[in-house]
Scaffold this active site. Structure first.
Site, PDB file in Angstrom:
ATOM      1  N   LYS A  54      42.460 -31.502 -20.061  1.00  0.00           N
ATOM      2  CA  LYS A  54      42.161 -31.423 -21.501  1.00  0.00           C
ATOM      3  C   LYS A  54      41.207 -32.542 -21.912  1.00  0.00           C
ATOM      4  CE  LYS A  54      46.625 -29.235 -22.548  1.00  0.00           C
ATOM      5  NZ  LYS A  54      48.018 -29.447 -22.961  1.00  0.00           N
ATOM      6  N   GLN A  98      52.855 -33.711 -25.149  1.00  0.00           N
ATOM      7  CA  GLN A  98      52.925 -32.865 -23.948  1.00  0.00           C
ATOM      8  C   GLN A  98      54.376 -32.483 -23.653  1.00  0.00           C
ATOM      9  OE1 GLN A  98      50.208 -31.677 -22.466  1.00  0.00           O
ATOM     10  NE2 GLN A  98      51.276 -30.609 -20.829  1.00  0.00           N
ATOM     11  N   ASP A 121      48.564 -27.899 -31.327  1.00  0.00           N
ATOM     12  CA  ASP A 121      49.291 -26.917 -30.515  1.00  0.00           C
ATOM     13  C   ASP A 121      49.811 -25.735 -31.337  1.00  0.00           C
ATOM     14  OD1 ASP A 121      49.494 -27.436 -27.737  1.00  0.00           O
ATOM     15  OD2 ASP A 121      50.805 -29.144 -28.121  1.00  0.00           O
TER      16      ASP A 121
END
Ligand code: GUN
Length: 298
Positions: A54, A98, A121
């Site tokens: 990412k 995460q 997200d």
């Protein structure tokens, strides 16, 4: 029949190029660039691998990224405090915590702490709720990437039976809503589903997101169906998905490869979401009316 390969890497590359161009234009006009922050609890090698990918993608398009690795024994309150400080930083437009988190940490409490406007997200309950009511919201990256990949390949969802294996908050449930928004008929199957093959064999589009290597075989697939593989596993030194590609490619009309299918699309959508959050923030600063999160304040 040999299935057509739905090339996620290629489409992700195209999306990143487009974003790069848009980012350069905004930078020229405002001298501002979007920033994406990652919080990683524990040094888990798989999560580290994801975050490296990412971060690389951010660099490629000129987006700032900020990574903070937190110790495995961090207190939940300390993690919440970290999120608060990222929420307050104006140069951070997207925040990612995460997953998975250590079990002792309440994941719901953590995800709720990320400001909905910085929720790259799309995991905050506010954004999930908007998705449920068919509003535009920040949408979880993997399902958003799957829909984009199907559309790019002119695979219509309207009227089709989409069968999703896996009911996770990250993939299965948001994909259900996105597919419904596209007028598909949707079934979610999970670990307690009886007579699984009855469902999978009626799918026009079968999505495997169950986390079991090579679980879906040709026997699960209706001839001519489209198969989307969300899984990624290392088996005997090779990357494989939830789908047994060798057998399924003989019956499906199209399928995503692993690697190079859904994975790159997830990253591309993360960049897209962050860019969207950045633009919303600029509009906020300019005093423009914001849809649909305007009443949340900052
Ligand atoms: N872990 C695996 N996939 C994801 C993702 O898309 N977002 C976050 N935050 N964690 C993940």
């Amino acid at each position: 029949m040999t299935a057509k390969i739905l090339d996620g890497r290629q489409l992700a590359g195209k999306i990143k190029q487009e974003l790069k161009g848009r980012l350069e234009t905004v930078k020229r006009e405002t001298n501002r660039v979007p920033g994406l922050a990652y919080l990683l609890v524990d040094d888990d090698p798989v999560s580290k691998h994801y975050i490296a990918g990412k971060t690389k993608a951010c660099n490629e398009i000129g987006m700032n990224s900020f990574v903070e690795v937190l110790p495995a024994n961090i207190l939940e309150e300390a993690l919440l405090y970290k999120i608060d400080s990222l929420n307050a930083r104006p140069e951070v437009h997207g925040i990612i915590v995460q997953l998975p988190l250590p079990e002792r940490i309440n994941v719901h409490r953590v995800l709720e702490r990320v400001h909905p406007k910085k929720d790259a997200d799309g995991f905050h309950p506010y954004n999930r709720g908007l998705l449920f009511s068919s509003h535009t919201a920040i949408v979880p990256c993997t399902p958003k990437g799957i829909i984009a990949l199907l559309k790019e390949n002119q695979i219509p969802l309207e009227g089709k039976h989409v069968v999703i294996l896996g009911r996770s908050l990250v993939v299965g449930r948001p994909l259900l809503m996105l597919s419904l928004n596209e007028n598909a008929t949707v079934t979610i199957c999970h670990s307690k589903t009886e007579n699984l093959k009855t469902f999978t064999r009626s799918a026009d589009i079968l999505v495997a997101a169950i986390g079991k290597p090579k679980f879906v075989t040709a026997e699960h697939v209706k001839p001519g169906a489209v198969v989307i593989d969300v899984g990624i596993h290392q088996v005997e030194g090779k990357l494989v998905g939830d789908v047994d590609a060798d057998s399924v490619s003989q019956v499906a009309s199209a399928m995503t490869p692993v690697p190079g299918g859904v994975g790159p699309m997830t990253v591309a959508m993360l960049l897209t979401n962050t860019f969207q959050a950045f633009q919303n923030a600029l509009a906020d600063e300019a005093g423009a009316t914001l849809k649909p999160t305007s009443h949340l304040g900052r």
